[in-house]
Design a protein around this motif. Structure first.
Motif, PDB file in Angstrom:
ATOM      1  N   GLN A  26      38.754  69.391   0.614  1.00 21.19           N
ATOM      2  CA  GLN A  26      39.311  70.741   0.609  1.00 21.19           C
ATOM      3  C   GLN A  26      38.288  71.713   0.018  1.00 21.19           C
ATOM      4  O   GLN A  26      37.633  71.410  -0.980  1.00 21.19           O
ATOM      5  CB  GLN A  26      40.603  70.759  -0.223  1.00 21.19           C
ATOM      6  CG  GLN A  26      41.693  69.872   0.385  1.00 21.19           C
ATOM      7  CD  GLN A  26      42.873  69.661  -0.554  1.00 21.19           C
ATOM      8  OE1 GLN A  26      42.718  69.633  -1.765  1.00 21.19           O
ATOM      9  NE2 GLN A  26      44.057  69.500   0.011  1.00 21.19           N
ATOM     10  N   ARG A  35      33.251  71.915  -1.276  1.00 19.45           N
ATOM     11  CA  ARG A  35      34.478  71.177  -1.010  1.00 19.45           C
ATOM     12  C   ARG A  35      34.522  69.947  -1.901  1.00 19.45           C
ATOM     13  O   ARG A  35      33.509  69.457  -2.392  1.00 19.45           O
ATOM     14  CB  ARG A  35      34.571  70.762   0.454  1.00 19.45           C
ATOM     15  CG  ARG A  35      33.448  69.845   0.912  1.00 19.45           C
ATOM     16  CD  ARG A  35      33.570  69.500   2.373  1.00 19.45           C
ATOM     17  NE  ARG A  35      32.673  68.402   2.733  1.00 19.45           N
ATOM     18  CZ  ARG A  35      32.835  67.620   3.784  1.00 19.45           C
ATOM     19  NH1 ARG A  35      33.873  67.794   4.587  1.00 19.45           N
ATOM     20  NH2 ARG A  35      31.991  66.647   4.056  1.00 19.45           N
ATOM     21  N   TYR A  68      43.046  70.522  -4.123  1.00 21.46           N
ATOM     22  CA  TYR A  68      44.296  71.274  -4.327  1.00 21.46           C
ATOM     23  C   TYR A  68      45.548  70.439  -4.062  1.00 21.46           C
ATOM     24  O   TYR A  68      46.660  70.957  -4.122  1.00 21.46           O
ATOM     25  CB  TYR A  68      44.353  72.495  -3.399  1.00 21.46           C
ATOM     26  CG  TYR A  68      43.233  73.478  -3.586  1.00 21.46           C
ATOM     27  CD1 TYR A  68      43.093  74.195  -4.760  1.00 21.46           C
ATOM     28  CD2 TYR A  68      42.311  73.705  -2.570  1.00 21.46           C
ATOM     29  CE1 TYR A  68      42.065  75.103  -4.931  1.00 21.46           C
ATOM     30  CE2 TYR A  68      41.281  74.620  -2.726  1.00 21.46           C
ATOM     31  CZ  TYR A  68      41.161  75.316  -3.910  1.00 21.46           C
ATOM     32  OH  TYR A  68      40.150  76.210  -4.073  1.00 21.46           O
ATOM     33  N   THR A  69      45.369  69.161  -3.769  1.00 23.32           N
ATOM     34  CA  THR A  69      46.518  68.325  -3.413  1.00 23.32           C
ATOM     35  C   THR A  69      47.422  68.093  -4.622  1.00 23.32           C
ATOM     36  O   THR A  69      46.950  67.732  -5.704  1.00 23.32           O
ATOM     37  CB  THR A  69      46.043  66.964  -2.868  1.00 23.32           C
ATOM     38  OG1 THR A  69      45.237  67.192  -1.702  1.00 23.32           O
ATOM     39  CG2 THR A  69      47.238  66.093  -2.496  1.00 23.32           C
ATOM     40  N   LEU A 101      50.358  69.474   0.231  1.00 22.39           N
ATOM     41  CA  LEU A 101      49.422  70.485   0.731  1.00 22.39           C
ATOM     42  C   LEU A 101      50.003  71.897   0.626  1.00 22.39           C
ATOM     43  O   LEU A 101      49.617  72.794   1.382  1.00 22.39           O
ATOM     44  CB  LEU A 101      49.034  70.175   2.174  1.00 22.39           C
ATOM     45  CG  LEU A 101      48.316  68.831   2.390  1.00 22.39           C
ATOM     46  CD1 LEU A 101      47.932  68.657   3.847  1.00 22.39           C
ATOM     47  CD2 LEU A 101      47.075  68.725   1.498  1.00 22.39           C
ATOM     48  N   GLU A 148      47.254  74.562   0.058  1.00 23.37           N
ATOM     49  CA  GLU A 148      46.462  74.771   1.267  1.00 23.37           C
ATOM     50  C   GLU A 148      47.197  75.702   2.230  1.00 23.37           C
ATOM     51  O   GLU A 148      46.588  76.583   2.837  1.00 23.37           O
ATOM     52  CB  GLU A 148      46.178  73.433   1.944  1.00 23.37           C
ATOM     53  CG  GLU A 148      45.081  72.618   1.282  1.00 23.37           C
ATOM     54  CD  GLU A 148      43.699  73.135   1.622  1.00 23.37           C
ATOM     55  OE1 GLU A 148      43.324  73.130   2.810  1.00 23.37           O
ATOM     56  OE2 GLU A 148      42.985  73.557   0.689  1.00 23.37           O
TER      57      GLU A 148
END
Length: 322
Positions: free
Chosen positions: A3, A47, A52-53, A71, A74
């Motif tokens: 990400q 990345r 961000y998970t 997610l 995201e």
């Protein structure tokens, strides 16, 4: 899942005609090596795996994330990333004003780029670790004294404080502290209708917005945007008072905002935010580029080899602070 902590939609603005970024890897300096230009696609840089998970362990530590999908963040970032190119196009063609909602979206986006960034997590969030625990421990001070005075066998103030210190050691050693604290903070803002972001956005609307132009002269980094205070100190985030915030948006456009320049033309009722455009002299462009050598994680980018080679030369000769 990899990400981007700085989105591709931003990075693509600094690519060359082949869609690549002219890149310097500052980590080479740590090994005593000189930096040098390489070319990379935006998909390859800025990345990190599951950055961000929302993981089950994070939800367990922060009940406010219960019910959020892994997610979730995201999907929230995508809401403004999809609108960013059209918004930027208005600045590229020299539009004299932005509608109020476009202006708010621009500042929201810029501000979110800063707070979602790896540098923010690795510095600001990490540095809060001990402060957060000490604040919580302070809140329990009276409770500890009450238990100690309750006459419970084997329970003294000393034993309770020892247990508290043991808990602190475990807290300080938690390898997920920065990740889950950062993600919890971002999630809370997104689920609370971004009240903090809205406050900052409305605050910054009150000041002049300068669109500083150059002839493809601006670099950027993996953590774009800095605030310079009245003493000339370069800070990662400062939006309260006595600051000049500058952030390259493309190699030719940089936004500048300062509370020392109130926007007397701004009227929230008419829905328009006027923009002031101006070509920057070469020495000011060089200064903006230099400021962006202070707060970054790993990468410096430019859209052409001549500029990135020049920056590499300055870094290798210690002319840019690193």
């Amino acid at each position: 899942m990899k990400q981007h902590y700085l989105p591709e939609v931003y990075l693509r603005e600094f690519t060359n005609e082949h869609g690549k970024l002219h890149t310097l890897d500052i980590n080479l300096l740590k090994n005593g090596r000189a930096v040098f230009e390489t070319q990379r696609y935006p998909v390859e840089v800025c990345r990190s795996k599951d950055f961000y998970t929302i993981k089950p362990t994070y939800v367990k530590a922060n009940k406010e994330m219960i019910g959020l999908k892994p997610l979730f963040l995201e999907s929230q970032f995508g809401l403004y990333e999809s609108k960013y190119p059209k918004l930027l196009a208005k600045l590229k063609r020299g539009q004299e004003y932005l509608q109020r909602e476009d202006a708010r979206l621009l500042i929201y986006t810029v501000f979110d780029f800063k707070l979602r960034n790896k540098y923010f997590r690795d510095t600001t969030i990490t540095n809060l670790r001990e402060q957060v625990f000490d604040q919580v421990a302070g809140d329990f001070k009276d409770l500890i004294q009450a238990y100690a005075q309750a006459g419970i066998p084997g329970v003294t103030e000393e034993t309770l404080l020892a247990e508290m210190e043991k808990a602190k050691e475990q807290h300080m050693a938690d390898p997920e502290f920065s990740d889950k604290t950062h993600i919890a903070s971002l999630s809370k803002r997104k689920t609370s209708r971004d009240s903090f972001y809205n406050f900052i956005t409305d605050h910054l609307l009150q000041f002049e917005w300068l669109i500083i132009k150059s002839d493809q002269g601006f670099i950027t980094t993996d953590n774009p945007g800095v605030s310079v205070d009245k003493k000339g100190r370069v800070q990662n985030t400062k939006f309260d008072e006595d600051f000049f915030f500058i952030m390259p948006l493309t190699p030719s456009i940089c936004i500048g905002i300062s509370p020392t320049a109130p926007d007397k033309r701004y009227d929230s009722k008419n829905g328009k935010k006027r923009l002031t455009y101006g070509m920057a002299p070469e020495d000011f462009i060089a200064l903006i580029n230099k400021f962006h050598g202070y707060h970054l994680s790993q990468f410096i980018f430019a859209n052409n080899k001549k500029l990135i080679d020049h920056i590499a030369s300055l870094i290798n000769n210690n002319a840019i602070k690193k």
